[in-house]
Motif scaffolding. Structure first.
Motif, short mmCIF file in Angstrom:
data_model
loop_
_atom_site.label_atom_id
_atom_site.label_comp_id
_atom_site.label_asym_id
_atom_site.label_seq_id
_atom_site.Cartn_x
_atom_site.Cartn_y
_atom_site.Cartn_z
N ASN A 1 -4.77 9.56 0.97
CA ASN A 1 -5.05 8.74 -0.20
C ASN A 1 -4.30 7.41 -0.08
N ALA A 2 -5.02 6.29 -0.19
CA ALA A 2 -4.43 4.96 -0.07
C ALA A 2 -4.58 4.20 -1.38
N GLU B 1 9.35 12.74 1.70
CA GLU B 1 8.70 14.04 1.83
C GLU B 1 8.34 14.57 0.45
N LEU B 2 7.14 15.11 0.31
CA LEU B 2 6.67 15.66 -0.94
C LEU B 2 6.86 17.17 -0.96
N GLY B 3 6.78 17.74 -2.15
CA GLY B 3 7.02 19.17 -2.29
C GLY B 3 6.00 20.04 -1.59
N ASN B 4 4.78 19.54 -1.40
CA ASN B 4 3.74 20.34 -0.75
C ASN B 4 3.73 20.20 0.76
N GLY B 5 4.76 19.53 1.31
CA GLY B 5 4.82 19.33 2.75
C GLY B 5 4.19 18.05 3.22
N GLY B 6 3.57 17.31 2.30
CA GLY B 6 2.97 16.03 2.66
C GLY B 6 3.99 14.91 2.65
N LEU B 7 3.49 13.70 2.89
CA LEU B 7 4.36 12.52 2.96
C LEU B 7 3.83 11.42 2.06
N ARG B 8 4.75 10.65 1.51
CA ARG B 8 4.40 9.45 0.75
C ARG B 8 4.94 8.26 1.54
N ILE B 9 4.03 7.46 2.06
CA ILE B 9 4.39 6.34 2.93
C ILE B 9 4.12 5.04 2.19
N GLN B 10 5.14 4.26 2.03
CA GLN B 10 5.04 3.02 1.26
C GLN B 10 5.31 1.83 2.19
N ILE B 11 4.39 0.88 2.19
CA ILE B 11 4.50 -0.30 3.06
C ILE B 11 4.22 -1.54 2.22
N SER B 12 5.12 -2.51 2.26
CA SER B 12 4.97 -3.72 1.46
C SER B 12 4.14 -4.76 2.20
N ASN B 13 3.62 -5.70 1.42
CA ASN B 13 2.89 -6.86 1.95
C ASN B 13 1.72 -6.46 2.85
N VAL B 14 0.87 -5.59 2.33
CA VAL B 14 -0.30 -5.11 3.08
C VAL B 14 -1.55 -5.40 2.27
N ASP B 15 -2.56 -6.02 2.92
CA ASP B 15 -3.81 -6.29 2.23
C ASP B 15 -4.82 -5.18 2.54
N THR B 16 -6.04 -5.34 2.04
CA THR B 16 -7.04 -4.28 2.18
C THR B 16 -7.41 -4.03 3.64
N ALA B 17 -7.66 -5.08 4.42
CA ALA B 17 -8.05 -4.92 5.83
C ALA B 17 -6.95 -4.23 6.62
N LYS B 18 -5.73 -4.68 6.39
CA LYS B 18 -4.60 -4.07 7.10
C LYS B 18 -4.41 -2.62 6.67
N SER B 19 -4.69 -2.33 5.41
CA SER B 19 -4.53 -0.97 4.90
C SER B 19 -5.47 0.00 5.61
N ALA C 1 0.84 -1.20 0.00
CA ALA C 1 0.00 0.00 0.00
C ALA C 1 0.87 1.25 0.00
N VAL C 2 0.38 2.28 -0.66
CA VAL C 2 1.04 3.59 -0.69
C VAL C 2 0.05 4.61 -0.15
N PHE C 3 0.46 5.32 0.90
CA PHE C 3 -0.39 6.33 1.55
C PHE C 3 0.21 7.71 1.26
N THR C 4 -0.61 8.60 0.74
CA THR C 4 -0.19 9.97 0.46
C THR C 4 -0.98 10.90 1.37
N THR C 5 -0.26 11.66 2.19
CA THR C 5 -0.91 12.52 3.18
C THR C 5 -0.82 13.98 2.75
N PRO C 6 -1.71 14.81 3.25
CA PRO C 6 -1.57 16.26 3.02
C PRO C 6 -0.44 16.82 3.88
N LYS C 7 -0.28 18.12 3.88
CA LYS C 7 0.79 18.76 4.63
C LYS C 7 0.66 18.45 6.11
N THR C 8 1.78 18.07 6.72
CA THR C 8 1.79 17.72 8.14
C THR C 8 3.07 18.21 8.78
#
Length: 387
Positions: free
Chosen positions: A124-125, A87-105, A57-64
């Motif tokens: 955004n997931a 870290e993204l240019g808008n101050g948000g974060l891109r969080i990448q986690i391997s081996n994750v299913d829908t429930a865990k996400s 799963a890849v999670f994209t967050t707004p500015k934090t």
């Protein structure tokens, strides 16, 4: 004219040169050492495969206000797996986690919303299945195999099978080094990496074909002259195209280096590293292999041909016969011009055996020496006393 332009002109005219082919054993040893290091890094560290190949799963967050290291710890505790945070240019974060299913996400998303103090609806997931990555990998391997086969067929038709084999060895060398660098530095292998790997094959082949084309033109009538061996003609072809190879590689490396060091390093756009590192390493390795591996290998293969063996014997025999009366030639002299001179010179070899050849690759340029001609007595006059 610029200093580099002057150097290129001198290399083409043969006024200066480096004996690449003559020192090929040293460069072979360097290449073997680099390749062994790359393979060792690949075996020990392995490749850090991206989520596209492992699934997750890849999670994209707004500015934090939460830092990337802190967010990485939060994500790893919530998922129970390693996480990669950028870290993204808008101050948000891109969080990448391997081996994750829908429930865990869904559970991870709730934890990130709470710990990062952002609304869950603003995160955004995206879920990626491992089957998609395996399809991409299989298509990449298939494309690579087809590319290699087509390259060998084309070079065998356009040039000859020895050049095709040497080019194939150089391509495998470039890919091995590039993949080994990814393992050593720990950069993530993504779809962008695969695209970069396939792209560098064209650049590597371009540099090699440039030298091969010069070598093919220069060695057309190689067996009709006795001034240079095939290895020396190959060396002159490398020197004649050296500045061109340097210029094209430098121009290609500048924008790629900007992506890698400025975009990926200084500005923190880590996603640019996926493709820029493979392009940067592959371009440099391609230029290196075309000069230090592909062409010297062609010379080694070609020198086993009976005609080239006979040519070498004739060249060495004539040099031994000529002694110090020969005309030393530089390592960088172009064989194209040499072949033109020799086609004329060798018509008279049976009558002028004293026209010796050069001292071989790496010699300095020297003036042509001619045998002194004795003055004819009474040239244009009848014999006897003058009246």
């Amino acid at each position: 004219m610029s200093r580099l332009g002057n150097l290129g002109a001198k290399l083409y005219r043969g006024e200066v040169g480096y004996d690449f082919v003559g020192k090929r054993k040293f460069w072979y040893a360097v290449s073997i050492l680099i390749t062994i290091t790359a393979i060792a890094g690949l075996a020990v560290r392995g490749l850090s495969m991206g989520i596209e190949f492992q699934g997750g799963a890849v999670f994209t967050t707004p500015k934090t206000s939460v830092s990337a290291p802190r967010a990485e710890n939060i994500a790893e505790e919530a998922a129970g797996h390693d996480a990669l945070v950028q870290e993204l240019g808008n101050g948000g974060l891109r969080i990448q986690i391997s081996n994750v299913d829908t429930a865990k996400s869904d559970a991870i998303k709730e934890t990130l919303s709470r710990e990062l103090d952002v609304a869950a609806d603003d995160i955004n997931a995206d879920l990626v299945g491992p089957s998609w990555g395996s399809q991409i990998a299989n298509k990449a391997w298939t494309g690579l195999g087809i590319f290699m086969i087509l390259v060998v067929i084309y070079l065998a038709i356009a040039f000859e099978w020895r050049m095709a084999l040497a080019a194939l060895v150089a391509l495998i060398h470039d890919i091995t080094i590039t993949v080994g660098v990814y393992a050593l530095v720990g950069f993530e292998v993504t779809v962008g990496t695969v695209i970069g790997l396939l792209t560098i094959l064209g650049y590597s082949l371009y540099d090699t074909v440039v030298v091969f084309d010069s070598l093919k033109e220069s060695s057309k009538d190689a067996t009709k002259q006795t001034r240079w061996t095939y290895s020396e003609i190959a060396n002159r072809s490398i020197n004649a195209t050296l500045v061109r190879s340097i210029n094209t590689t430098a121009v290609a490396l500048m924008p790629v280096g900007a992506l890698l060091f400025i975009g990926g390093g200084f500005l923190g756009a880590g996603m640019l590293n996926d493709i820029s590192l493979s392009l940067f390493v592959g371009l440099a390795a391609g230029a290196y292999s075309s000069i230090f591996i592909a062409t010297p290998l062609v010379a080694d293969f070609k020198e086993t041909d009976p005609q080239m063996k006979a040519l070498r014997k004739r060249v060495l025999a004539k040099r031994a016969q000529g002694g110090d009366q020969g005309e030393p030639q530089p390592a960088g002299a172009t064989a194209a011009g040499a072949a033109g001179r020799d086609d004329h010179d060798d018509h008279h070899d049976d009558h002028h055996d004293d026209d010796g050849d050069g001292a071989g690759a790496g010699s300095l340029v020297g003036p042509r020496r001619t045998q002194p001609t004795s003055r004819g007595r009474g040239r244009g006059r009848p014999s006897g006393k003058r009246r």
